[in-house]
Design a protein around this motif. Sequence first.
Motif, PDB file in Angstrom:
ATOM      1  N   ALA A   1      13.123  87.696  12.691  1.00 51.83           N
ATOM      2  CA  ALA A   1      12.885  89.040  12.000  1.00 51.83           C
ATOM      3  C   ALA A   1      12.178  89.685  12.103  1.00 51.83           C
ATOM      4  O   ALA A   1      12.030  90.074  13.604  1.00 51.83           O
ATOM      5  N   ARG A   2      12.300  91.048  11.734  1.00 54.92           N
ATOM      6  CA  ARG A   2      11.822  91.892  11.663  1.00 54.92           C
ATOM      7  C   ARG A   2      11.311  93.110  10.734  1.00 54.92           C
ATOM      8  O   ARG A   2      12.062  92.822   9.728  1.00 54.92           O
ATOM      9  N   ALA A   3      10.000  93.605  10.445  1.00 52.01           N
ATOM     10  CA  ALA A   3       9.407  94.702   9.672  1.00 52.01           C
ATOM     11  C   ALA A   3      10.027  95.457   9.722  1.00 52.01           C
ATOM     12  O   ALA A   3       9.446  95.970  10.823  1.00 52.01           O
ATOM     13  N   MET A  27      23.569  76.008   4.491  1.00 50.49           N
ATOM     14  CA  MET A  27      23.911  76.384   3.746  1.00 50.49           C
ATOM     15  C   MET A  27      25.139  77.194   4.473  1.00 50.49           C
ATOM     16  O   MET A  27      24.534  78.608   5.363  1.00 50.49           O
ATOM     17  N   GLU A  28      26.255  77.329   3.773  1.00 51.76           N
ATOM     18  CA  GLU A  28      27.461  78.081   5.021  1.00 51.76           C
ATOM     19  C   GLU A  28      27.309  79.924   4.164  1.00 51.76           C
ATOM     20  O   GLU A  28      27.085  79.407   2.991  1.00 51.76           O
ATOM     21  N   GLY A  29      27.556  80.154   5.295  1.00 52.80           N
ATOM     22  CA  GLY A  29      28.078  82.370   5.244  1.00 52.80           C
ATOM     23  C   GLY A  29      26.219  83.229   5.399  1.00 52.80           C
ATOM     24  O   GLY A  29      26.323  84.089   4.913  1.00 52.80           O
ATOM     25  N   ILE A  30      25.865  82.175   6.299  1.00 53.17           N
ATOM     26  CA  ILE A  30      24.213  82.582   6.481  1.00 53.17           C
ATOM     27  C   ILE A  30      24.132  83.138   7.803  1.00 53.17           C
ATOM     28  O   ILE A  30      23.396  83.801   7.807  1.00 53.17           O
ATOM     29  N   ILE A  31      24.508  81.908   8.305  1.00 57.05           N
ATOM     30  CA  ILE A  31      24.190  81.918  10.099  1.00 57.05           C
ATOM     31  C   ILE A  31      24.777  83.155  10.640  1.00 57.05           C
ATOM     32  O   ILE A  31      25.744  83.765  10.174  1.00 57.05           O
ATOM     33  N   GLY A  32      23.399  84.375  10.989  1.00 54.67           N
ATOM     34  CA  GLY A  32      23.951  85.303  12.106  1.00 54.67           C
ATOM     35  C   GLY A  32      24.164  86.554  10.686  1.00 54.67           C
ATOM     36  O   GLY A  32      24.106  87.529  11.505  1.00 54.67           O
ATOM     37  N   LYS A  33      24.074  86.295   9.703  1.00 59.06           N
ATOM     38  CA  LYS A  33      23.743  87.488   8.219  1.00 59.06           C
ATOM     39  C   LYS A  33      23.060  88.134   8.546  1.00 59.06           C
ATOM     40  O   LYS A  33      21.852  87.714   8.181  1.00 59.06           O
ATOM     41  N   HIS A  34      23.305  89.359   8.059  1.00 60.66           N
ATOM     42  CA  HIS A  34      21.683  89.992   8.073  1.00 60.66           C
ATOM     43  C   HIS A  34      21.223  90.632   6.482  1.00 60.66           C
ATOM     44  O   HIS A  34      22.639  90.938   6.126  1.00 60.66           O
ATOM     45  N   VAL A  35      20.008  89.703   6.812  1.00 63.25           N
ATOM     46  CA  VAL A  35      19.279  90.242   4.985  1.00 63.25           C
ATOM     47  C   VAL A  35      18.601  90.820   5.561  1.00 63.25           C
ATOM     48  O   VAL A  35      17.062  90.622   6.173  1.00 63.25           O
ATOM     49  N   ILE A  36      18.430  92.237   4.117  1.00 65.87           N
ATOM     50  CA  ILE A  36      16.917  92.366   3.547  1.00 65.87           C
ATOM     51  C   ILE A  36      16.750  92.067   2.663  1.00 65.87           C
ATOM     52  O   ILE A  36      16.980  92.202   1.658  1.00 65.87           O
ATOM     53  N   ILE A  37      15.024  91.932   2.391  1.00 70.67           N
ATOM     54  CA  ILE A  37      14.134  91.375   1.314  1.00 70.67           C
ATOM     55  C   ILE A  37      13.115  92.748   1.229  1.00 70.67           C
ATOM     56  O   ILE A  37      12.416  92.821   2.057  1.00 70.67           O
ATOM     57  N   GLY A  57      20.096  82.662   9.195  1.00 72.14           N
ATOM     58  CA  GLY A  57      19.986  84.431   8.987  1.00 72.14           C
ATOM     59  C   GLY A  57      18.823  85.987  10.137  1.00 72.14           C
ATOM     60  O   GLY A  57      18.121  85.413  10.178  1.00 72.14           O
ATOM     61  N   LYS A  58      19.240  86.953   9.902  1.00 73.76           N
ATOM     62  CA  LYS A  58      18.629  87.825  10.606  1.00 73.76           C
ATOM     63  C   LYS A  58      17.850  88.837   9.063  1.00 73.76           C
ATOM     64  O   LYS A  58      19.112  89.109   8.480  1.00 73.76           O
ATOM     65  N   VAL A  59      16.466  88.472   9.364  1.00 72.61           N
ATOM     66  CA  VAL A  59      15.235  88.878   8.049  1.00 72.61           C
ATOM     67  C   VAL A  59      15.270  90.109   8.850  1.00 72.61           C
ATOM     68  O   VAL A  59      14.499  90.286   9.419  1.00 72.61           O
ATOM     69  N   SER A  60      15.727  91.133   7.551  1.00 69.38           N
ATOM     70  CA  SER A  60      14.839  92.635   7.994  1.00 69.38           C
ATOM     71  C   SER A  60      13.654  92.487   6.559  1.00 69.38           C
ATOM     72  O   SER A  60      14.317  92.370   5.160  1.00 69.38           O
ATOM     73  N   ILE A  61      12.446  92.605   7.016  1.00 68.10           N
ATOM     74  CA  ILE A  61      11.593  92.302   6.334  1.00 68.10           C
ATOM     75  C   ILE A  61      10.600  94.122   5.699  1.00 68.10           C
ATOM     76  O   ILE A  61      10.231  94.728   6.463  1.00 68.10           O
ATOM     77  N   PHE A  62      11.241  94.395   4.329  1.00 68.12           N
ATOM     78  CA  PHE A  62      10.542  95.449   3.496  1.00 68.12           C
ATOM     79  C   PHE A  62       9.668  95.470   2.771  1.00 68.12           C
ATOM     80  O   PHE A  62       9.413  94.841   1.780  1.00 68.12           O
ATOM     81  N   ASP A  63       8.648  96.274   3.271  1.00 70.86           N
ATOM     82  CA  ASP A  63       7.531  96.267   2.712  1.00 70.86           C
ATOM     83  C   ASP A  63       6.269  96.899   3.409  1.00 70.86           C
ATOM     84  O   ASP A  63       6.395  97.864   4.281  1.00 70.86           O
TER      85      ASP A  63
END
Length: 255
Positions: A57-59, A1-11, A31-37
């Motif tokens: 991904a990082r927590a 899916m275009e526009g997600i590669i390399g982008k930083h996502v917080i969930i 995507g580069k994923v930051s997992i908030f919990d």
Amino acid sequence: MEGIIGKHVIITGGGGGIGSATARHFAKLGGKVSIFDRDCAAAEKVAAAISETGGSARAFPCDITRRDEIEAAVEGASSAFGPVTTLVNNAGWDIFRPFLQTNPEEWEKLISINLMGPLHMHHVILPGMVERRHGRVINVASDAARVGSTGEAVYAACKAGLLALSKTLAREHARHGITFNVVCPGPTDTNLLASVASSSSNPEKLTEAFRRAIPMGRIGTPDDLPGAIAFFASDAAGFVTGQVLSVSGGLTMVG
């Protein structure tokens, strides 16, 4: 899916059912994923599983009801992966009880998690998106916000507030290149649904009632949601903002 590669996502709530499925999906898309919990162990488990399969991904421990924890987590995530391009407000909590059987203390907790938490997340992250004139925000609400839900009055009110917030911010920040959209799950097989069911007088009867109300004949799964969330984060949705999409097996059909 275009526009997600390399982008930083917080969930937010990324250690739970829908959150973890969404984190895995964004990582699979590059995507580069930051997992908030607030459950750091759960977040770390998801991040480790993603890393083991080659994803990024990082927590980050984060209770979204605490502004100081949000600011610290966003700072840590930005240091790890760069500016935040996408925010997925997914964390939530609910009880299942008629309104007159609830109390103000429960209202405060529901509002703090389901409405105030996302308000703080927006308020901390939006300034950077405005400065860069780009951003994607996807708020995970609920079909309860669209049609109401017996036993979930305050939860539904909070999620309806999230719909109105998203539409208003979509208008305010369209000129900054930031989009705001909402995904509304129906009943989904998560720990939250199990908790809601357990708070009723007959959990099995309630779960079966949910299932029978869904035209597709089954309760949703966490993996049913990430595709819709990722669409709103992608380049394909670059001209889509202020919209609400139900992912509920036909439970809610809004024209």
